[in-house]
Design an enzyme around this catalytic site. Structure first.
Site, PDB file in Angstrom:
ATOM      1  N   ASP A  52       0.775  -1.106  -0.270  1.00 18.68           N
ATOM      2  CA  ASP A  52      -0.348  -0.063  -0.297  1.00 18.68           C
ATOM      3  C   ASP A  52       0.719   1.276   0.010  1.00 18.68           C
ATOM      4  O   ASP A  52       2.227   1.282   1.420  1.00 18.68           O
ATOM      5  CB  ASP A  52      -0.515  -0.325   1.413  1.00 18.68           C
ATOM      6  CG  ASP A  52      -1.597   0.944   1.663  1.00 18.68           C
ATOM      7  OD1 ASP A  52      -2.701   1.472   0.852  1.00 18.68           O
ATOM      8  OD2 ASP A  52      -1.413   2.051   2.098  1.00 18.68           O
ATOM      9  N   TYR A  57       3.180  10.171  -0.552  1.00 20.78           N
ATOM     10  CA  TYR A  57       4.084   9.181   0.767  1.00 20.78           C
ATOM     11  C   TYR A  57       5.462   9.927   0.000  1.00 20.78           C
ATOM     12  O   TYR A  57       5.753   9.280  -1.634  1.00 20.78           O
ATOM     13  CB  TYR A  57       3.836   8.090   0.547  1.00 20.78           C
ATOM     14  CG  TYR A  57       2.620   7.787   1.303  1.00 20.78           C
ATOM     15  CD1 TYR A  57       2.220   7.975   2.208  1.00 20.78           C
ATOM     16  CD2 TYR A  57       2.624   6.640   1.369  1.00 20.78           C
ATOM     17  CE1 TYR A  57       1.210   7.749   2.928  1.00 20.78           C
ATOM     18  CE2 TYR A  57       1.115   5.830   2.149  1.00 20.78           C
ATOM     19  CZ  TYR A  57       0.510   6.362   2.629  1.00 20.78           C
ATOM     20  OH  TYR A  57      -0.676   5.786   3.273  1.00 20.78           O
ATOM     21  N   HIS A 122      -8.231   9.078  -0.578  1.00 19.09           N
ATOM     22  CA  HIS A 122      -7.335   8.862   0.326  1.00 19.09           C
ATOM     23  C   HIS A 122      -8.180  10.335   1.428  1.00 19.09           C
ATOM     24  O   HIS A 122      -7.819  11.058   1.728  1.00 19.09           O
ATOM     25  CB  HIS A 122      -5.934   9.669   0.160  1.00 19.09           C
ATOM     26  CG  HIS A 122      -4.395   9.220   1.179  1.00 19.09           C
ATOM     27  ND1 HIS A 122      -3.243   9.945   0.764  1.00 19.09           N
ATOM     28  CD2 HIS A 122      -4.599   8.887   1.998  1.00 19.09           C
ATOM     29  CE1 HIS A 122      -2.651   8.952   1.512  1.00 19.09           C
ATOM     30  NE2 HIS A 122      -3.614   8.688   3.230  1.00 19.09           N
ATOM     31  N   SER A 153     -10.399   4.717   1.189  1.00 20.72           N
ATOM     32  CA  SER A 153      -9.557   5.178   3.036  1.00 20.72           C
ATOM     33  C   SER A 153     -10.129   6.014   3.622  1.00 20.72           C
ATOM     34  O   SER A 153     -10.555   7.330   3.093  1.00 20.72           O
ATOM     35  CB  SER A 153      -7.665   5.335   3.049  1.00 20.72           C
ATOM     36  OG  SER A 153      -7.059   5.759   3.943  1.00 20.72           O
TER      37      SER A 153
END
Length: 328
Positions: A52, A57, A122, A153
């Site tokens: 994931d 990120y 997200h 998410s």
């Protein structure tokens, strides 16, 4: 490595997977491609077949590292990424079909993959979950061959329950751990009914459930465990699961008395999550190879007894629930 079915995606995924928020270095550190690739290859060597990541990120470097490693391997490794958190300010109005399409296409380019196995919204604002046109975009992207599955998410159980009303939502990524029990109620019930894959993140409450922290522990200025305890940068539930730090330390001491052997508390925390059959996979992170190895040791750990499960529930009810249960 034991595998579980990821809901209606049909994927059989390792029950312990890898989250890559800090895969190239500890939170706040500079990203290291070499470190990331070492951890990713070691994970795949150990039987992990679900990774994931997210476009935010390390400003896309995590996504790129995942893509490089997966493309170089012969094993079938499922890649899940996320989109939406680049929107700033991160508000409902910022979510448009055009913008999200751009994010997906950028992730394809960044990873170098022909299609994304799973794209997840997200942690968007709650209002986004009530906008059918946003979810409809991903049907178009699937027909175009750019994605195979859509997931979300979420921060809140309410958001998870709303999301799975959309037929094209196949997975939900949610915080669930010894300090966050609420998803095990109505959400797990409905997820099983609708064949939704459940991806558990923050299983160790940002490391608090490792049992290694104390009142004297300090975190770097760029580490969210230092600056986000009250939600200064994003939802505070992402940091120590929203549990006040001192209270969390108290609960950890009680948990250590429930599991007094030499097995690290982190492993019992991971095994506790896996005791719930609705969970498809757990995605603890690792900033060093030895952390990955430590997480994988859960595969050799026995199941918790009924008495141990009851003791964990009692600690949650007495110490943790009043602070977190109603918020997420």
């Amino acid at each position: 490595m034991q595998q579980r079915r990821l809901g209606k995606t049909g994927f059989d995924v390792s029950e312990i997977a890898l989250g890559t928020w800090q895969v190239g270095g500890r939170w706040g550190d500079a990203f290291s491609d070499a470190n990331a690739e070492t951890i990713l290859n070691r994970a795949i060597d150990a039987g992990i077949n679900f990774i994931d990541t997210a476009d935010v990120y390390s400003a896309g470097m995590s996504e790129a590292a995942v893509g490089r490693v997966v493309r170089a391997r012969r094993e079938r490794v499922f890649v899940a990424t996320k989109c939406g958190r680049q929107i700033s300010p991160h508000v409902n109005a910022g979510y448009t079909v055009e913008r999200l399409r751009g994010f997906v296409e950028a992730s394809l380019k960044n990873t170098g993959l022909d299609a994304l196995d799973l794209i997840q919204l997200h942690c968007p604002p709650t209002e986004v979950f009530y906008r059918p046109e946003i979810f409809g975009l991903f049907d178009d992207l699937k027909r175009e061959g750019k994605i195979l599955n859509l997931g979300v998410s979420v921060e809140k159980v309410e958001e998870a329950l709303k999301a799975i009303e959309y037929p094209n939502v196949t997975t939900v990524q949610i915080i669930f751990n010894m300090f966050r029990h609420r998803p095990a109620g109505l959400f797990f019930e409905q997820a099983a009914k609708r064949d939704i894959g459940v991806i558990v993140r923050v299983p160790l409450a940002s490391g608090l459930l490792s049992g290694k922290f104390g009142r004297e522990t300090t975190f770097g200025a760029a580490d969210h465990r230092h600056f986000n305890r009250d939600g200064a940068a994003f939802d505070k539930g992402e940091t120590f699961s929203g549990v006040p730090y001192e209270l969390g330390l108290q609960a950890v001491e009680e948990l250590k008395r429930v599991f007094p052997d030499h097995t690290p508390l982190a492993l019992w925390a991971l095994r506790w999550v896996l005791m719930f059959p609705q969970v498809s996979t757990v995605i603890p992170g690792a900033s060093r190879p030895d952390q990955l190895d430590a997480n994988l040791a859960v595969e050799g750990l026995r199941a918790l007894t009924d008495a141990e499960m009851a003791a964990v529930r009692d600690i949650y009810e007495r110490l943790i629930k009043p602070s977190v249960h109603h918020l997420w």
